[in-house]
Scaffold this motif. Structure first.
Motif, PDB file in Angstrom:
ATOM      1  N   PRO A  36       0.659  -1.129   0.008  1.00 56.32           N
ATOM      2  CA  PRO A  36       0.023  -0.176  -0.033  1.00 56.32           C
ATOM      3  C   PRO A  36       0.675   1.325  -0.074  1.00 56.32           C
ATOM      4  N   LYS A  37       0.254   2.310  -0.557  1.00 58.20           N
ATOM      5  CA  LYS A  37       0.955   3.578  -0.645  1.00 58.20           C
ATOM      6  C   LYS A  37       1.143   4.198   0.741  1.00 58.20           C
ATOM      7  N   MET A  38       2.320   4.645   1.139  1.00 58.17           N
ATOM      8  CA  MET A  38       2.367   5.378   2.525  1.00 58.17           C
ATOM      9  C   MET A  38       1.600   6.405   2.460  1.00 58.17           C
ATOM     10  N   ARG A  39       1.241   6.753   3.855  1.00 61.17           N
ATOM     11  CA  ARG A  39       0.447   7.880   4.125  1.00 61.17           C
ATOM     12  C   ARG A  39       1.101   9.162   5.097  1.00 61.17           C
ATOM     13  N   LYS A  40       0.830  10.314   4.731  1.00 63.73           N
ATOM     14  CA  LYS A  40       1.607  11.152   5.607  1.00 63.73           C
ATOM     15  C   LYS A  40       0.989  11.156   6.897  1.00 63.73           C
ATOM     16  N   LYS A  41       1.507  11.424   8.170  1.00 61.71           N
ATOM     17  CA  LYS A  41       0.953  11.462   9.426  1.00 61.71           C
ATOM     18  C   LYS A  41      -0.162  12.410   9.526  1.00 61.71           C
ATOM     19  N   SER A  42       0.084  13.638   8.854  1.00 66.81           N
ATOM     20  CA  SER A  42      -0.826  14.889   8.945  1.00 66.81           C
ATOM     21  C   SER A  42      -2.234  14.283   8.029  1.00 66.81           C
ATOM     22  N   ASP A  43      -2.242  13.297   7.289  1.00 66.14           N
ATOM     23  CA  ASP A  43      -3.348  12.988   6.369  1.00 66.14           C
ATOM     24  C   ASP A  43      -4.426  11.876   7.463  1.00 66.14           C
ATOM     25  N   LEU A  44      -3.709  11.378   8.536  1.00 66.02           N
ATOM     26  CA  LEU A  44      -4.379  10.417   9.242  1.00 66.02           C
ATOM     27  C   LEU A  44      -5.544  11.279  10.074  1.00 66.02           C
ATOM     28  N   PRO A  45      -6.537  10.434  10.560  1.00 69.80           N
ATOM     29  CA  PRO A  45      -7.740  11.086  11.271  1.00 69.80           C
ATOM     30  C   PRO A  45      -6.847  11.353  12.738  1.00 69.80           C
ATOM     31  N   SER A  46      -7.577  12.485  13.492  1.00 68.33           N
ATOM     32  CA  SER A  46      -7.394  12.638  14.742  1.00 68.33           C
ATOM     33  C   SER A  46      -8.500  13.005  15.463  1.00 68.33           C
ATOM     34  N   LYS A  47      -8.268  13.248  16.941  1.00 72.15           N
ATOM     35  CA  LYS A  47      -9.318  13.197  17.967  1.00 72.15           C
ATOM     36  C   LYS A  47      -8.676  13.986  19.042  1.00 72.15           C
ATOM     37  N   ASP A  48      -9.375  14.612  19.799  1.00 75.51           N
ATOM     38  CA  ASP A  48      -8.938  15.315  20.943  1.00 75.51           C
ATOM     39  C   ASP A  48      -9.259  14.332  22.297  1.00 75.51           C
ATOM     40  N   CYS A  49      -8.079  14.301  23.182  1.00 72.17           N
ATOM     41  CA  CYS A  49      -8.222  13.404  24.389  1.00 72.17           C
ATOM     42  C   CYS A  49      -9.432  14.005  25.357  1.00 72.17           C
ATOM     43  N   ALA A  50     -10.230  13.098  25.803  1.00 69.00           N
ATOM     44  CA  ALA A  50     -11.193  13.353  26.659  1.00 69.00           C
ATOM     45  C   ALA A  50     -10.798  14.019  28.073  1.00 69.00           C
ATOM     46  N   GLN A  51      -9.592  13.564  28.490  1.00 66.23           N
ATOM     47  CA  GLN A  51      -9.105  13.980  29.677  1.00 66.23           C
ATOM     48  C   GLN A  51      -8.031  15.176  29.616  1.00 66.23           C
ATOM     49  N   CYS A  52      -7.031  15.140  28.736  1.00 69.28           N
ATOM     50  CA  CYS A  52      -6.340  16.019  28.831  1.00 69.28           C
ATOM     51  C   CYS A  52      -6.668  17.261  27.709  1.00 69.28           C
TER      52      CYS A  52
END
Length: 55
Positions: free
Chosen positions: A2-18
């Protein structure tokens, strides 16, 4: 392969604690919708906070 993905292209979330953003990890692929905390430390801190008695 598979083609490599940049980390910036991956989905992200905000932590519920911090509140800090964290990105998708391969080990979370099947449970990404259920992931709420960025680390074990934040998960443990949230449980500790919930157990403290209200005064």
């Amino acid at each position: 392969m598979p083609k490599m993905r940049k980390k910036s292209d991956l989905p992200s979330k905000d932590c519920a604690q911090c509140g800090l953003p964290f990105t998708w990890r391969k080990k979370w692929a099947k449970v990404w919708d259920e992931v709420r905390y960025c680390s074990d430390r934040c998960r443990a801190a949230s449980k500790k906070k919930a157990k403290e008695p209200q005064t």
